[in-house]
Design a protein around this motif. Sequence first.
Motif, PDB file in Angstrom:
ATOM      1  N   ARG A  50     -45.540  14.172  -3.370  1.00  0.00           N
ATOM      2  CA  ARG A  50     -46.114  14.790  -4.562  1.00  0.00           C
ATOM      3  C   ARG A  50     -45.057  15.363  -5.490  1.00  0.00           C
ATOM      4  NH1 ARG A  50     -43.948  19.586  -3.628  1.00  0.00           N
ATOM      5  NH2 ARG A  50     -44.500  20.640  -1.723  1.00  0.00           N
ATOM      6  N   THR A  51     -45.363  15.253  -6.777  1.00  0.00           N
ATOM      7  CA  THR A  51     -44.597  15.908  -7.829  1.00  0.00           C
ATOM      8  C   THR A  51     -45.623  16.594  -8.717  1.00  0.00           C
ATOM      9  OG1 THR A  51     -42.892  14.206  -7.786  1.00  0.00           O
ATOM     10  CG2 THR A  51     -43.033  15.564  -9.780  1.00  0.00           C
ATOM     11  N   ILE A  52     -45.442  17.882  -8.952  1.00  0.00           N
ATOM     12  CA  ILE A  52     -46.417  18.642  -9.738  1.00  0.00           C
ATOM     13  C   ILE A  52     -45.749  19.139 -11.011  1.00  0.00           C
ATOM     14  CG2 ILE A  52     -47.937  20.659  -9.755  1.00  0.00           C
ATOM     15  CD1 ILE A  52     -48.094  20.373  -6.677  1.00  0.00           C
ATOM     16  N   VAL A  53     -46.437  18.924 -12.137  1.00  0.00           N
ATOM     17  CA  VAL A  53     -45.933  19.375 -13.434  1.00  0.00           C
ATOM     18  C   VAL A  53     -46.997  20.252 -14.095  1.00  0.00           C
ATOM     19  CG1 VAL A  53     -44.438  17.352 -13.714  1.00  0.00           C
ATOM     20  CG2 VAL A  53     -46.733  17.329 -14.698  1.00  0.00           C
ATOM     21  N   GLU A  59     -51.208  15.639 -22.689  1.00  0.00           N
ATOM     22  CA  GLU A  59     -51.251  14.595 -23.720  1.00  0.00           C
ATOM     23  C   GLU A  59     -50.146  13.565 -23.510  1.00  0.00           C
ATOM     24  OE1 GLU A  59     -51.925  14.217 -28.526  1.00  0.00           O
ATOM     25  OE2 GLU A  59     -50.995  16.037 -27.751  1.00  0.00           O
ATOM     26  N   THR A  60     -48.955  13.990 -23.152  1.00  0.00           N
ATOM     27  CA  THR A  60     -47.839  13.076 -22.913  1.00  0.00           C
ATOM     28  C   THR A  60     -48.169  12.101 -21.792  1.00  0.00           C
ATOM     29  OG1 THR A  60     -46.247  14.739 -23.632  1.00  0.00           O
ATOM     30  CG2 THR A  60     -45.407  12.967 -22.220  1.00  0.00           C
ATOM     31  N   ILE A  61     -48.698  12.621 -20.694  1.00  0.00           N
ATOM     32  CA  ILE A  61     -49.031  11.779 -19.542  1.00  0.00           C
ATOM     33  C   ILE A  61     -50.186  10.853 -19.882  1.00  0.00           C
ATOM     34  CG2 ILE A  61     -49.948  11.831 -17.182  1.00  0.00           C
ATOM     35  CD1 ILE A  61     -48.293  14.498 -16.868  1.00  0.00           C
ATOM     36  N   PHE A  62     -51.220  11.406 -20.494  1.00  0.00           N
ATOM     37  CA  PHE A  62     -52.393  10.607 -20.846  1.00  0.00           C
ATOM     38  C   PHE A  62     -51.996   9.453 -21.760  1.00  0.00           C
ATOM     39  CE2 PHE A  62     -56.691   9.638 -22.061  1.00  0.00           C
ATOM     40  CZ  PHE A  62     -57.456  10.079 -20.986  1.00  0.00           C
ATOM     41  N   GLU A  63     -51.198   9.753 -22.775  1.00  0.00           N
ATOM     42  CA  GLU A  63     -50.763   8.734 -23.727  1.00  0.00           C
ATOM     43  C   GLU A  63     -49.961   7.631 -23.034  1.00  0.00           C
ATOM     44  OE1 GLU A  63     -47.647   8.608 -27.378  1.00  0.00           O
ATOM     45  OE2 GLU A  63     -49.221  10.136 -27.531  1.00  0.00           O
ATOM     46  N   CYS A 115     -56.618  22.320 -18.107  1.00  0.00           N
ATOM     47  CA  CYS A 115     -55.731  21.614 -17.185  1.00  0.00           C
ATOM     48  C   CYS A 115     -54.532  22.503 -16.871  1.00  0.00           C
ATOM     49  CB  CYS A 115     -55.278  20.289 -17.780  1.00  0.00           C
ATOM     50  SG  CYS A 115     -54.268  19.315 -16.655  1.00  0.00           S
ATOM     51  N   LYS A 116     -54.469  22.978 -15.630  1.00  0.00           N
ATOM     52  CA  LYS A 116     -53.405  23.902 -15.212  1.00  0.00           C
ATOM     53  C   LYS A 116     -52.178  23.153 -14.717  1.00  0.00           C
ATOM     54  CE  LYS A 116     -52.406  27.566 -11.921  1.00  0.00           C
ATOM     55  NZ  LYS A 116     -52.925  28.376 -10.823  1.00  0.00           N
ATOM     56  N   GLU A 117     -52.416  22.144 -13.871  1.00  0.00           N
ATOM     57  CA  GLU A 117     -51.309  21.389 -13.298  1.00  0.00           C
ATOM     58  C   GLU A 117     -51.713  19.929 -13.141  1.00  0.00           C
ATOM     59  OE1 GLU A 117     -48.641  23.773 -10.465  1.00  0.00           O
ATOM     60  OE2 GLU A 117     -50.666  24.550 -10.070  1.00  0.00           O
ATOM     61  N   ILE A 118     -50.698  19.076 -13.142  1.00  0.00           N
ATOM     62  CA  ILE A 118     -50.899  17.637 -12.975  1.00  0.00           C
ATOM     63  C   ILE A 118     -49.999  17.185 -11.845  1.00  0.00           C
ATOM     64  CG2 ILE A 118     -50.776  15.377 -14.087  1.00  0.00           C
ATOM     65  CD1 ILE A 118     -50.997  17.002 -16.809  1.00  0.00           C
ATOM     66  N   ALA A 119     -50.592  16.471 -10.890  1.00  0.00           N
ATOM     67  CA  ALA A 119     -49.835  16.045  -9.714  1.00  0.00           C
ATOM     68  C   ALA A 119     -49.727  14.530  -9.670  1.00  0.00           C
ATOM     69  CB  ALA A 119     -50.511  16.555  -8.442  1.00  0.00           C
ATOM     70  N   PHE A 120     -48.517  14.065  -9.450  1.00  0.00           N
ATOM     71  CA  PHE A 120     -48.265  12.653  -9.162  1.00  0.00           C
ATOM     72  C   PHE A 120     -48.242  12.559  -7.640  1.00  0.00           C
ATOM     73  CE2 PHE A 120     -46.937  13.143 -13.419  1.00  0.00           C
ATOM     74  CZ  PHE A 120     -46.986  11.895 -14.020  1.00  0.00           C
ATOM     75  N   VAL A 121     -49.199  11.830  -7.079  1.00  0.00           N
ATOM     76  CA  VAL A 121     -49.361  11.782  -5.628  1.00  0.00           C
ATOM     77  C   VAL A 121     -49.119  10.361  -5.134  1.00  0.00           C
ATOM     78  CG1 VAL A 121     -50.956  12.191  -3.716  1.00  0.00           C
ATOM     79  CG2 VAL A 121     -51.020  13.683  -5.730  1.00  0.00           C
ATOM     80  N   SER A 122     -48.197  10.224  -4.200  1.00  0.00           N
ATOM     81  CA  SER A 122     -47.890   8.947  -3.541  1.00  0.00           C
ATOM     82  C   SER A 122     -48.058   9.190  -2.047  1.00  0.00           C
ATOM     83  CB  SER A 122     -46.451   8.515  -3.810  1.00  0.00           C
ATOM     84  OG  SER A 122     -46.184   8.449  -5.176  1.00  0.00           O
ATOM     85  N   ARG A 163     -44.392   1.776 -13.519  1.00  0.00           N
ATOM     86  CA  ARG A 163     -44.689   2.697 -14.623  1.00  0.00           C
ATOM     87  C   ARG A 163     -44.980   4.104 -14.101  1.00  0.00           C
ATOM     88  NH1 ARG A 163     -46.874   0.215 -19.700  1.00  0.00           N
ATOM     89  NH2 ARG A 163     -46.370  -1.993 -19.621  1.00  0.00           N
ATOM     90  N   PHE A 164     -45.734   4.196 -13.005  1.00  0.00           N
ATOM     91  CA  PHE A 164     -46.023   5.477 -12.371  1.00  0.00           C
ATOM     92  C   PHE A 164     -44.717   6.171 -11.977  1.00  0.00           C
ATOM     93  CE2 PHE A 164     -46.529   7.999  -8.554  1.00  0.00           C
ATOM     94  CZ  PHE A 164     -47.703   8.719  -8.729  1.00  0.00           C
ATOM     95  N   ASP A 165     -43.857   5.437 -11.266  1.00  0.00           N
ATOM     96  CA  ASP A 165     -42.602   6.009 -10.793  1.00  0.00           C
ATOM     97  C   ASP A 165     -41.694   6.440 -11.943  1.00  0.00           C
ATOM     98  OD1 ASP A 165     -43.482   5.640  -8.183  1.00  0.00           O
ATOM     99  OD2 ASP A 165     -42.287   3.815  -7.870  1.00  0.00           O
ATOM    100  N   THR A 166     -41.648   5.628 -12.996  1.00  0.00           N
ATOM    101  CA  THR A 166     -40.837   5.965 -14.173  1.00  0.00           C
ATOM    102  C   THR A 166     -41.369   7.206 -14.865  1.00  0.00           C
ATOM    103  OG1 THR A 166     -40.195   3.660 -14.480  1.00  0.00           O
ATOM    104  CG2 THR A 166     -40.014   5.107 -16.403  1.00  0.00           C
ATOM    105  N   LEU A 167     -42.685   7.281 -15.059  1.00  0.00           N
ATOM    106  CA  LEU A 167     -43.287   8.445 -15.717  1.00  0.00           C
ATOM    107  C   LEU A 167     -43.053   9.697 -14.881  1.00  0.00           C
ATOM    108  CD1 LEU A 167     -44.979   9.662 -17.991  1.00  0.00           C
ATOM    109  CD2 LEU A 167     -47.050   8.949 -16.739  1.00  0.00           C
ATOM    110  N   ARG A 168     -43.285   9.616 -13.581  1.00  0.00           N
ATOM    111  CA  ARG A 168     -43.061  10.765 -12.695  1.00  0.00           C
ATOM    112  C   ARG A 168     -41.602  11.235 -12.791  1.00  0.00           C
ATOM    113  NH1 ARG A 168     -43.977   9.633  -6.577  1.00  0.00           N
ATOM    114  NH2 ARG A 168     -42.307   8.212  -7.088  1.00  0.00           N
ATOM    115  N   ALA A 169     -40.670  10.318 -12.749  1.00  0.00           N
ATOM    116  CA  ALA A 169     -39.245  10.683 -12.802  1.00  0.00           C
ATOM    117  C   ALA A 169     -38.861  11.302 -14.146  1.00  0.00           C
ATOM    118  CB  ALA A 169     -38.378   9.458 -12.521  1.00  0.00           C
ATOM    119  N   SER A 170     -39.558  10.908 -15.229  1.00  0.00           N
ATOM    120  CA  SER A 170     -39.222  11.418 -16.561  1.00  0.00           C
ATOM    121  C   SER A 170     -39.664  12.858 -16.758  1.00  0.00           C
ATOM    122  CB  SER A 170     -39.845  10.532 -17.635  1.00  0.00           C
ATOM    123  OG  SER A 170     -41.251  10.750 -17.731  1.00  0.00           O
ATOM    124  N   LEU A 171     -40.548  13.327 -15.899  1.00  0.00           N
ATOM    125  CA  LEU A 171     -41.073  14.686 -16.058  1.00  0.00           C
ATOM    126  C   LEU A 171     -40.367  15.639 -15.134  1.00  0.00           C
ATOM    127  CD1 LEU A 171     -44.800  13.622 -16.300  1.00  0.00           C
ATOM    128  CD2 LEU A 171     -43.323  14.296 -18.179  1.00  0.00           C
TER     129      LEU A 171
END
Length: 171
Positions: A50-53, A59-63, A115-122, A163-171
């Motif tokens: 997990r990575t939590i932002v 909006e950045t993630i959604f876009e 929206c308090k937090e957004i988690a990338f879950v693998s 794309r998921f991995d790239t977006l997660r790493a960019s945040l």
Amino acid sequence: MNAVAEQKDDVFLPLQQRLATNPDGILEDIARTYCVSTLDVVRALPEAHRTIVAGDRFETIFEAVTGWGSILFIVHTPDLVLECEGPLPPGTFGRGYFNLHGDSPIGGHIRASRCKEIAFVSRPFMGRESRSIQFFNLDGDAMFKIFVRRDEARNLIADQVARFDTLRASL
């Protein structure tokens, strides 16, 4: 250690141990078992899963995800697991909501300000690798989840994983 911290450890240490040995399972069910929020369960996952932002990245993630092609959009409440496949439509803010626009089976109005937090879950799910972006509200409940889709052989779509991995790493 104070009583609140001890009580928290009584729940979180066994939860962390359970997830370290077996991160599989329905997060909401695990949360009910341990009497914690779904966000607490995600926080207790091993860091590799997990990575939590902050929710202000909504909006950045959604876009970014609007360019992934067809995704799996899930809303999971105590009474419903709603799954919808399709491209994530773009949205704009108006009248207190993030309003989804476009020709997609996914549509509606999201109160992004909650929206308090957004988690990338693998993590494994039902014995198979999974990737999801989970949007959590102020109460620690999942507002909705976006999952990387699977192909006909039930393997994750490689382009979406990248794309998921790239977006997660960019945040």
